[in-house]
Design an enzyme around this catalytic site. Structure first.
Site, mmCIF file in Angstrom:
data_model
loop_
_atom_site.group_PDB
_atom_site.id
_atom_site.type_symbol
_atom_site.label_atom_id
_atom_site.label_comp_id
_atom_site.label_asym_id
_atom_site.label_seq_id
_atom_site.Cartn_x
_atom_site.Cartn_y
_atom_site.Cartn_z
ATOM 1 N N LYS A 158 0.829 -1.208 0.000
ATOM 2 C CA LYS A 158 0.000 0.000 0.000
ATOM 3 C C LYS A 158 0.861 1.255 0.000
ATOM 4 O O LYS A 158 1.937 1.270 0.600
ATOM 5 C CB LYS A 158 -0.905 0.011 1.241
ATOM 6 C CG LYS A 158 -1.892 -1.147 1.252
ATOM 7 C CD LYS A 158 -2.584 -1.298 2.570
ATOM 8 C CE LYS A 158 -3.813 -0.424 2.667
ATOM 9 N NZ LYS A 158 -4.603 -0.771 3.881
ATOM 10 N N GLY A 165 -7.815 3.806 -3.403
ATOM 11 C CA GLY A 165 -7.378 2.484 -3.829
ATOM 12 C C GLY A 165 -6.153 2.484 -4.742
ATOM 13 O O GLY A 165 -5.763 1.432 -5.241
ATOM 14 N N GLU A 200 1.407 -5.102 4.424
ATOM 15 C CA GLU A 200 0.736 -5.721 5.569
ATOM 16 C C GLU A 200 0.010 -6.978 5.115
ATOM 17 O O GLU A 200 -0.153 -7.248 3.920
ATOM 18 C CB GLU A 200 -0.209 -4.722 6.255
ATOM 19 C CG GLU A 200 -1.322 -4.188 5.390
ATOM 20 C CD GLU A 200 -2.104 -3.044 6.048
ATOM 21 O OE1 GLU A 200 -1.570 -2.344 6.934
ATOM 22 O OE2 GLU A 200 -3.258 -2.839 5.653
ATOM 23 N N LYS A 237 -19.047 2.271 -0.996
ATOM 24 C CA LYS A 237 -20.054 1.768 -0.062
ATOM 25 C C LYS A 237 -21.450 1.931 -0.667
ATOM 26 O O LYS A 237 -21.728 2.937 -1.325
ATOM 27 C CB LYS A 237 -19.952 2.533 1.255
ATOM 28 C CG LYS A 237 -18.621 2.263 1.965
ATOM 29 C CD LYS A 237 -18.342 3.270 3.064
ATOM 30 C CE LYS A 237 -16.959 3.041 3.640
ATOM 31 N NZ LYS A 237 -16.505 4.174 4.463
ATOM 32 N N ARG A 293 -12.454 13.756 8.028
ATOM 33 C CA ARG A 293 -13.566 14.585 7.527
ATOM 34 C C ARG A 293 -14.882 13.959 7.963
ATOM 35 O O ARG A 293 -14.887 12.869 8.515
ATOM 36 C CB ARG A 293 -13.523 14.616 6.004
ATOM 37 C CG ARG A 293 -13.533 13.203 5.445
ATOM 38 C CD ARG A 293 -13.703 13.138 3.950
ATOM 39 N NE ARG A 293 -13.246 11.894 3.406
ATOM 40 C CZ ARG A 293 -13.908 10.744 3.390
ATOM 41 N NH1 ARG A 293 -15.118 10.665 3.915
ATOM 42 N NH2 ARG A 293 -13.396 9.654 2.876
ATOM 43 N N VAL A 296 -19.942 10.403 4.236
ATOM 44 C CA VAL A 296 -21.264 10.298 3.613
ATOM 45 C C VAL A 296 -22.251 9.656 4.603
ATOM 46 O O VAL A 296 -23.385 10.110 4.766
ATOM 47 C CB VAL A 296 -21.177 9.430 2.330
ATOM 48 C CG1 VAL A 296 -22.564 9.132 1.778
ATOM 49 C CG2 VAL A 296 -20.309 10.098 1.284
ATOM 50 N N ARG A 339 -27.448 4.254 -0.222
ATOM 51 C CA ARG A 339 -27.041 5.336 -1.128
ATOM 52 C C ARG A 339 -27.782 5.145 -2.434
ATOM 53 O O ARG A 339 -27.636 4.109 -3.098
ATOM 54 C CB ARG A 339 -25.543 5.273 -1.407
ATOM 55 C CG ARG A 339 -24.701 5.515 -0.182
ATOM 56 C CD ARG A 339 -23.257 5.708 -0.586
ATOM 57 N NE ARG A 339 -22.401 5.723 0.588
ATOM 58 C CZ ARG A 339 -21.129 6.104 0.583
ATOM 59 N NH1 ARG A 339 -20.578 6.488 -0.558
ATOM 60 N NH2 ARG A 339 -20.404 6.089 1.674
HETATM 61 P P1 ADP Z 1 -7.578 3.920 0.173
HETATM 62 O O1 ADP Z 1 -7.260 5.035 1.110
HETATM 63 O O2 ADP Z 1 -6.769 3.946 -1.080
HETATM 64 O O3 ADP Z 1 -9.051 3.769 -0.076
HETATM 65 P P2 ADP Z 1 -7.588 1.781 2.180
HETATM 66 O O4 ADP Z 1 -6.466 1.559 3.106
HETATM 67 O O5 ADP Z 1 -8.810 2.432 2.745
HETATM 68 O O6 ADP Z 1 -7.057 2.595 0.895
HETATM 69 O O7 ADP Z 1 -7.988 0.419 1.505
HETATM 70 C C1 ADP Z 1 -8.967 0.369 0.488
HETATM 71 C C2 ADP Z 1 -9.617 -0.975 0.440
HETATM 72 O O8 ADP Z 1 -8.642 -1.995 0.140
HETATM 73 C C3 ADP Z 1 -10.239 -1.416 1.743
HETATM 74 O O9 ADP Z 1 -11.545 -0.916 1.892
HETATM 75 C C4 ADP Z 1 -10.204 -2.930 1.603
HETATM 76 O O10 ADP Z 1 -11.274 -3.356 0.789
HETATM 77 C C5 ADP Z 1 -8.913 -3.183 0.858
HETATM 78 N N1 ADP Z 1 -7.801 -3.452 1.803
HETATM 79 C C6 ADP Z 1 -6.888 -2.574 2.257
HETATM 80 N N2 ADP Z 1 -6.018 -3.174 3.103
HETATM 81 C C7 ADP Z 1 -6.396 -4.466 3.192
HETATM 82 C C8 ADP Z 1 -5.919 -5.617 3.906
HETATM 83 N N3 ADP Z 1 -4.839 -5.552 4.691
HETATM 84 N N4 ADP Z 1 -6.576 -6.781 3.752
HETATM 85 C C9 ADP Z 1 -7.670 -6.856 2.946
HETATM 86 N N5 ADP Z 1 -8.170 -5.837 2.238
HETATM 87 C C10 ADP Z 1 -7.547 -4.648 2.356
#
Ligand code: ADP
Length: 448
Positions: A158, A165, A200, A237, A293, A296, A339
């Site tokens: 990440k 995403g 992770e 969502k 923030r 929604v 939504r």
């Molecule tokens: P962003 O800020 O780009 O939206 P997030 O950290 O919120 O990134 O992660 C986006 C999505 O990716 C999460 O809602 C989940 O569906 C998936 N995700 C992220 N990290 C993990 C993880 N460690 N295991 C499984 N799914 C993950």
């Protein structure tokens, strides 16, 4: 208290902020793009200012135009809503240098929690559960492989500056990890100007559970319990509910207290959401990220706690202490939000801009509509396709589900296609009724 605030947003959230401010005797200045000219909600603000052409980059994301509007309209503060500039630390900083209060966290707290690696490190210090993985940023492939072997595949790469995403790669083995690392770094560098990444453990079957928190400028931080947003499609969502139906009171308290500790440690003021993934097999929670923030889906929390989140954001931003303590927050009943998007689920969710000839929303006991739409409203093609949020509240989840079905069945929209039918189908599905779902449930059901 402020006498005038500007709303740097549009649509239903702009209207929601206008409503909160009005009930507090605070004047509002709405801004709009040429594509939103004539939108009815603008008439509810005390003043409206055009900030540019339809494309968001030239209007709702145009910092110079928004600040100019704020100076001309002589406001004390700016509420950014969600999306657009809401999590933009540079905008926050510009507001500060212009002596306009940003209704949200300080620049420093926004930067700290917005950097996923820094946020995770603070979380570890505050004993907030995080995914096993790298302690900080990863720069060497060998190190990444070493950590992945230690925690076990699958893992996810990440971007520390990540959002939407982007800069994310799932890897099931060494080879995929090495190439995923390189492409995630390139993508993150291009998208955020910061190519740093971390890794992770990747959870295959997760539920999305998030905690609403709110802090003031006097060091107080309170949680308003959690929401379950497991029903999503491609990270968007669809249905949110509160409280989470699959955890018990002890788990709830632990999770919510951890979230409040985290924002208190960040010296956070304003509303935030601490997002977690829940492994339903082991009942373990892992921090995903903090959104700095209003979200929604804040209405479901308002329905079960009775707290007006937007009003409280304005109060704490003006320097007032939180009007409640943790013990004052009681959780009552169950709330669900659907939504309603102007999208066609039968055509791969293609957005459906155009004229809403029919728009007849439901009502009745326990039904709340947050919408800027009306019959005769023309949905512009430039923005998000959400046209309404339908929220219900009832004594328990099953009664709320029945109430939502009833409300959805009354909702008349045409000729524009919407997600109403999909919501009815989802809320009738046995897996949803029995909470046997994860964040990929909708994609599996609809075939990708
Ligand atoms: P962003 O800020 O780009 O939206 P997030 O950290 O919120 O990134 O992660 C986006 C999505 O990716 C999460 O809602 C989940 O569906 C998936 N995700 C992220 N990290 C993990 C993880 N460690 N295991 C499984 N799914 C993950």
């Amino acid at each position: 208290m402020f006498s005038r605030i500007l709303i740097a947003n549009r649509g239903e959230i702009a209207l929601r902020i206008i409503r909160a401010a009005k009930e507090m005797g605070v004047e509002t200045v709405a801004v709009y793009s040429e594509a939103d000219k004539g939108a009815a909600y603008l008439d509810f603000a005390d003043e409206k200012v055009c900030i540019g052409p339809g494309p968001a980059a030239q209007s709702y994301l145009n910092i110079a135009a928004i600040i100019a509007a704020a100076e001309v309209a002589n406001v004390d503060a700016i509420h950014p809503g969600y999306g657009f500039l809401a999590e933009n630390a540079h905008f926050n900083e510009v507001c500060r240098s212009c002596k306009i209060e940003f209704i949200g966290p300080s620049v420093e707290a926004m930067q700290l929690l917005g950097d996923k690696v820094a946020c995770k490190q603070l979380a570890i210090k505050m004993k907030v559960p995080v995914f096993p993985g790298s302690k900080g940023k990863i720069t060497k492939e060998e190190k990444a492989v070493e950590i992945a072997e230690e925690i076990g595949y699958p893992v996810i790469v990440k971007a520390s500056a990540g959002g939407g995403g982007r800069g994310m790669r799932v890897a099931h083995n060494d080879i995929a990890l090495r190439s995923g690392l390189r492409s995630a770094m390139t993508e993150a560098e291009a998208a955020f100007g910061d190519g740093s990444v971390y890794i992770e453990k990747f959870l295959e079957h997760a539920r999305h559970v998030e905690v609403q928190v709110i802090g003031d400028k006097h060091g107080n931080a309170v949680h308003l319990y959690e929401r379950d947003c497991t029903m999503q499609r491609r990270h968007q969502k669809l249905i949110e509910e509160a409280p989470c139906p699959v955890i018990d009171q002890e788990e709830r308290d632990q999770l919510c207290e951890a979230a409040a500790r985290l924002i208190q440690a960040a010296k956070y003021h304003g509303a935030a959401t601490v997002e977690f993934l829940l492994d339903p097999q082991t009942d373990s929670f892992y921090l995903l990220e903090v959104n700095t923030r209003v979200q929604v889906e804040h209405p479901v929390t308002e329905m079960i706690t009775g707290v007006d989140i937007l009003k409280t954001m304005i109060e704490v931003s003006a320097g007032e202490p939180l009007p409640f303590a943790q013990d004052d927050i009681e959780l009552t009943g169950h709330a669900i939000e659907c939504r309603i998007n102007a999208e066609d689920p039968d055509r791969n969710f293609t957005p459906q801009p155009g004229l809403l000839e029919v728009f007849s929303p439901p009502g009745g006991l326990g039904v709340r509509m947050d919408t800027h739409a009306y019959a005769g409203y023309r949905i512009p093609p430039n923005y998000d396709s959400m046209i309404a949020k339908l929220i219900v509240h009832a004594e328990d989840r099953e009664k709320a589900r029945w109430r939502m079905q009833r409300a959805l069945s009354e909702f008349r929209v045409g000729p524009i296609a919407t997600t109403i039918g999909l919501h009815r189908r989802l809320l009738n599905h046995s897996a949803v009724v029995n909470n046997d779902t994860d964040i990929h449930f909708v994609e599996r059901l609809l075939g990708g």
